[in-house]
Design an enzyme around this catalytic site. Structure first.
Site, mmCIF file in Angstrom:
data_model
loop_
_atom_site.group_PDB
_atom_site.id
_atom_site.type_symbol
_atom_site.label_atom_id
_atom_site.label_comp_id
_atom_site.label_asym_id
_atom_site.label_seq_id
_atom_site.Cartn_x
_atom_site.Cartn_y
_atom_site.Cartn_z
ATOM 1 N N CYS A 227 7.484 1.645 -5.043
ATOM 2 C CA CYS A 227 7.726 0.541 -4.107
ATOM 3 C C CYS A 227 6.914 -0.707 -4.448
ATOM 4 C CB CYS A 227 7.385 0.984 -2.684
ATOM 5 S SG CYS A 227 5.637 1.382 -2.507
ATOM 6 N N CYS B 27 2.784 0.292 3.325
ATOM 7 C CA CYS B 27 3.509 0.418 4.595
ATOM 8 C C CYS B 27 2.682 1.228 5.605
ATOM 9 C CB CYS B 27 4.830 1.118 4.334
ATOM 10 S SG CYS B 27 4.557 2.802 3.796
ATOM 11 N N ASP C 90 3.777 -1.230 -3.797
ATOM 12 C CA ASP C 90 2.642 -1.436 -2.898
ATOM 13 C C ASP C 90 1.343 -0.946 -3.547
ATOM 14 O OD1 ASP C 90 4.271 -2.515 -0.983
ATOM 15 O OD2 ASP C 90 4.641 -0.608 -0.002
ATOM 16 N N CYS D 10 4.352 7.441 -0.309
ATOM 17 C CA CYS D 10 3.280 6.589 0.224
ATOM 18 C C CYS D 10 1.989 7.407 0.352
ATOM 19 C CB CYS D 10 3.675 6.029 1.591
ATOM 20 S SG CYS D 10 5.372 5.455 1.680
HETATM 21 FE FE1 FES Z 1 5.208 1.417 -0.378
HETATM 22 FE FE2 FES Z 1 5.005 3.104 1.619
HETATM 23 S S1 FES Z 1 6.791 2.052 0.970
HETATM 24 S S2 FES Z 1 3.470 2.564 0.210
#
Ligand code: FES
Length: 208
Positions: free
Chosen positions: A34, A61, A36, A105
């Site tokens: 993702c 998230c 992140d 995540c």
């Molecule tokens: Fe990226 Fe949860 S969607 S850490």
């Protein structure tokens, strides 16, 4: 998406959030799934190897914030050996579960903690750098979660073959159902996970 009360609690009021002055070690990881990021800061007693303090910053998230938060609770006061045994499944169980598409995540949080501990061990001479190997590749593939099942692609037996050639070429055969919408994204994730290793010069992934 249905979240447990514990996930919501840790998301709304995360524990041990923020930076730290003079940490023993920090580590930042990004999720190829993702994009992140999460950073952990650890203060480790150099004699006992107990994690005396830990904090985190997340650019992820709600699931990532909640998992990172519970991970800090789980490892504070533990030795680095004990902390290494905590898996992303332990963390999600402590949160009373996460939706399958959100398991990655949790993997991001636990992998970053493990990276921080590994950095500390290498810096302190507690372990030798391990030679890159086929086993290291398989271990890395265990961090890739198949979103529909919320389980990693090795456990799901989607990885049929792995080879590491002397010239740094990695050959991987995957078995993912033909009409599965996640086929291409899993292949991309495999490449992104392996590209970070300087030993890897080429990645060839085939789909059955
Ligand atoms: Fe990226 Fe949860 S969607 S850490």
């Amino acid at each position: 998406m249905q979240y447990s009360q514990k996930v919501l609690d840790h998301f709304m009021k995360p524990h041990n959030i923020g930076t730290m002055e003079n940490p023993s070690v920090t580590a930042t990881e990004g999720s190829p799934a993702c994009g992140d990021q999460v950073t952990f800061y650890l203060k480790i007693n150099d004699d006992s190897h107990v994690i005396e303090d830990i904090s985190f910053q997340s650019y992820g998230c709600a699931s990532n914030i909640a998992t990172a938060s519970i991970v800090t609770d789980l490892v504070k006061g533990k030795t680095i050996e004990e902390a290494k045994d905590i898996s992303w499944k332990d963390a999600t169980n402590e949160l009373d579960g996460l939706p399958p598409v959100k398991m990655h995540c949790s993997v991001l949080a636990v992998d970053t903690l493990r990276l921080a501990i590994k950095k500390y061990e290498l810096e302190k001479g507690l372990k030798e750098p391990e030679p890159f190997s086929k086993e290291a590749i398989i271990e890395e593939l265990r961090s890739i979660i198949y979103p529909q099942a919320g389980e990693d692609i090795v456990t799901l037996k989607m990885v049929k073959y792995v080879r590491l050639d002397d010239d740094g070429t990695v050959v991987i055969d995957l078995d993912i159902p033909r009409f599965d919408q996640n086929r291409e994204s899993v292949v991309e994730e495999v490449k992104e996970h392996l590209e970070k290793y300087p030993e890897v010069k080429d990645i060839q992934v085939t789909l059955a």
